[in-house]
Design a protein around this motif. Structure first.
Motif, PDB file in Angstrom:
ATOM      1  N   ILE A 195       9.826  10.774   5.262  1.00  0.00           N
ATOM      2  CA  ILE A 195       8.833  11.399   4.393  1.00  0.00           C
ATOM      3  C   ILE A 195       7.814  10.378   3.894  1.00  0.00           C
ATOM      4  CG2 ILE A 195      10.058  11.119   2.184  1.00  0.00           C
ATOM      5  CD1 ILE A 195       9.392  14.264   1.907  1.00  0.00           C
ATOM      6  N   ARG A 196       6.565  10.808   3.736  1.00  0.00           N
ATOM      7  CA  ARG A 196       5.531   9.928   3.230  1.00  0.00           C
ATOM      8  C   ARG A 196       5.632   9.839   1.717  1.00  0.00           C
ATOM      9  NH1 ARG A 196       2.466   8.051   6.985  1.00  0.00           N
ATOM     10  NH2 ARG A 196       0.870   7.360   5.503  1.00  0.00           N
ATOM     11  N   LYS A 214      -1.837  -5.821  -2.589  1.00  0.00           N
ATOM     12  CA  LYS A 214      -0.721  -6.597  -2.050  1.00  0.00           C
ATOM     13  C   LYS A 214       0.589  -5.826  -2.201  1.00  0.00           C
ATOM     14  CE  LYS A 214       1.258 -10.552  -0.713  1.00  0.00           C
ATOM     15  NZ  LYS A 214       1.060 -11.125   0.637  1.00  0.00           N
ATOM     16  N   VAL A 215       0.818  -5.248  -3.387  1.00  0.00           N
ATOM     17  CA  VAL A 215       2.026  -4.452  -3.625  1.00  0.00           C
ATOM     18  C   VAL A 215       2.102  -3.288  -2.647  1.00  0.00           C
ATOM     19  CG1 VAL A 215       3.145  -2.905  -5.278  1.00  0.00           C
ATOM     20  CG2 VAL A 215       2.205  -5.088  -6.052  1.00  0.00           C
ATOM     21  N   ALA A 216       0.996  -2.571  -2.488  1.00  0.00           N
ATOM     22  CA  ALA A 216       0.987  -1.406  -1.609  1.00  0.00           C
ATOM     23  C   ALA A 216       1.241  -1.804  -0.157  1.00  0.00           C
ATOM     24  CB  ALA A 216      -0.344  -0.669  -1.728  1.00  0.00           C
ATOM     25  N   GLY A 251       8.153   1.402   6.410  1.00  0.00           N
ATOM     26  CA  GLY A 251       7.844   1.622   7.816  1.00  0.00           C
ATOM     27  C   GLY A 251       6.518   2.315   8.039  1.00  0.00           C
ATOM     28  N   GLY A 252       5.563   2.110   7.115  1.00  0.00           N
ATOM     29  CA  GLY A 252       4.217   2.673   7.289  1.00  0.00           C
ATOM     30  C   GLY A 252       4.069   4.079   6.763  1.00  0.00           C
ATOM     31  N   PRO A 257      -1.123  -3.957   5.771  1.00  0.00           N
ATOM     32  CA  PRO A 257      -0.253  -2.782   5.916  1.00  0.00           C
ATOM     33  C   PRO A 257       0.081  -2.506   7.381  1.00  0.00           C
ATOM     34  CG  PRO A 257      -2.099  -2.315   4.440  1.00  0.00           C
ATOM     35  CD  PRO A 257      -2.380  -3.641   5.064  1.00  0.00           C
ATOM     36  N   LEU A 258       1.210  -1.876   7.595  1.00  0.00           N
ATOM     37  CA  LEU A 258       1.545  -1.418   8.943  1.00  0.00           C
ATOM     38  C   LEU A 258       0.540  -0.378   9.424  1.00  0.00           C
ATOM     39  CD1 LEU A 258       5.432  -1.008   8.975  1.00  0.00           C
ATOM     40  CD2 LEU A 258       4.069  -2.730  10.145  1.00  0.00           C
ATOM     41  N   GLN A 259       0.090   0.483   8.525  1.00  0.00           N
ATOM     42  CA  GLN A 259      -0.870   1.518   8.905  1.00  0.00           C
ATOM     43  C   GLN A 259      -2.238   0.886   9.132  1.00  0.00           C
ATOM     44  OE1 GLN A 259      -0.215   5.478   6.746  1.00  0.00           O
ATOM     45  NE2 GLN A 259       0.614   3.986   5.275  1.00  0.00           N
ATOM     46  N   GLN A 260      -2.842   1.218  10.231  1.00  0.00           N
ATOM     47  CA  GLN A 260      -4.141   0.672  10.569  1.00  0.00           C
ATOM     48  C   GLN A 260      -5.153   1.799  10.758  1.00  0.00           C
ATOM     49  OE1 GLN A 260      -5.005  -2.627  10.631  1.00  0.00           O
ATOM     50  NE2 GLN A 260      -2.958  -2.879   9.742  1.00  0.00           N
TER      51      GLN A 260
END
Length: 330
Positions: A77-78, A96-98, A106-107, A173-176
């Motif tokens: 879940i997001r 940085k925290v986010a 895991g993104g 972030p993992l999300q790009q």
């Protein structure tokens, strides 16, 4: 239509009677129960430090600590905040925290961000309480800092409110190219313009009249800044007393009153009930489906639900999962 769910964290007196040592296990178990299913797209927390509408010694668990904990405790879940107050943490630090939470999860992080409003809380924590124009200016500059941090890994920024000189934000972030941005709030002249410039998602008034007006204004701001209005997902939050019939709705409402009455006076309770009664998220499943279908026709495609009894009773949640969500996803 997609659906998000607020997890109880205490801010709305929704963990009262649960021993502090048992509160995180309660939150975690609910999150894992929702994570195992497929009905809900996302889990949400509020970014507050004191209970509302009355500050008290009842627990209010901190939003970004919960992001990290929930990121580690769930798999699918997001995870978002509705919404992070920009001025509670320096924006480069928050970026940085986010980013770290995005790796832990895991993104799966969503960044809900707003200008903030809870004056008592601001002053209690030593933040002062700048006028609205200053808070909104901090929001605009902070979002620009997020974008630099997440998209490039380095921030150089000189603004009216924030100055950053070569801050490194690694890992990105993992999300790009970055974490999705939810600009929350319906301020017509400034907040919606900020949303038009930067938002992937908005979150504002969930009544038919209010939503239609805010949407029209957002469309105008998008035209002014050259943004594609249709690429921005419009969401709303809904407080819910749900029951199989009117009697069960009334029972759930009364259970809420009984639970908060030791903590709030009658005027405060009435104010809280005003966010439930005769609004789209409250009623029988058939009524709520009809209400949300009407909202969907106006362009609301992401509903985020709050069930005040969730830490004690999941029957309303289950009814919503079996009777409302499937009807709106078919």
């Amino acid at each position: 239509m997609r659906f998000g769910l607020f997890i109880p964290q205490g801010w709305r007196f929704d963990l009262v009677g649960i021993e502090p040592a048992s509160q995180w296990p309660t939150i975690r178990a609910l999150a894992q129960r929702v994570d195992r299913g497929t009905a809900w797209d996302s889990l949400w927390v509020y970014d507050h430090f004191h209970t509302t509408p009355k500050p008290s010694e009842e627990a209010t668990h901190e939003a970004w600590s919960l992001m990290a904990g929930l990121g580690a405790a769930t798999e699918r879940i997001r995870l978002g905040q509705m919404c992070t107050c920009m001025a509670y943490r320096p924006p480069t630090y928050l970026a940085k925290v986010a980013a770290t939470c995005d790796h832990i999860s895991g993104g799966r992080i969503e960044m809900g961000i707003g200008a903030g409003w809870y004056e008592h809380e601001w002053r209690a924590y030593g933040y002062g309480f700048p006028r609205a124009g200053v808070r909104l200016g901090m929001l605009d500059e902070g979002v620009q800092i997020f974008k630099q941090a997440w998209e490039t890994g380095e921030v150089n920024f000189s603004g009216q409110h924030y100055q950053v000189d070569g801050a490194l934000v690694h890992p990105r972030p993992l999300q790009q190219p970055r974490i999705p941005l939810w600009i929350a709030g319906g301020g017509e002249k400034v907040t919606l313009k900020i949303a038009a410039k930067y938002a992937d998602y908005t979150n504002f008034d969930g009544t038919p009249e209010g939503f239609a007006r805010k949407s029209d204004l957002l469309r105008q701001h998008c035209a002014d800044v050259g943004t594609d209005f249709d690429r921005i997902v419009r969401s709303s939050n809904y407080n819910s007393f749900i029951g199989r019939d009117e009697a069960e709705v009334a029972e759930r409402r009364q259970a809420y009153i009984d639970r908060v009455r030791p903590h709030l006076n009658e005027s405060q309770i009435a104010g809280q009930l005003g966010a439930f009664d005769n609004l789209p998220g409250t009623g029988t499943p058939e009524q709520i489906v009809e209400n949300l279908r009407a909202m969907e026709k106006l362009g609301m495609t992401y509903a985020i639900l709050y069930f005040p009894e969730l830490a004690y009773d999941t029957s309303g949640l289950e009814l919503f999962e079996t009777e409302v969500i499937p009807a709106l996803q078919s």
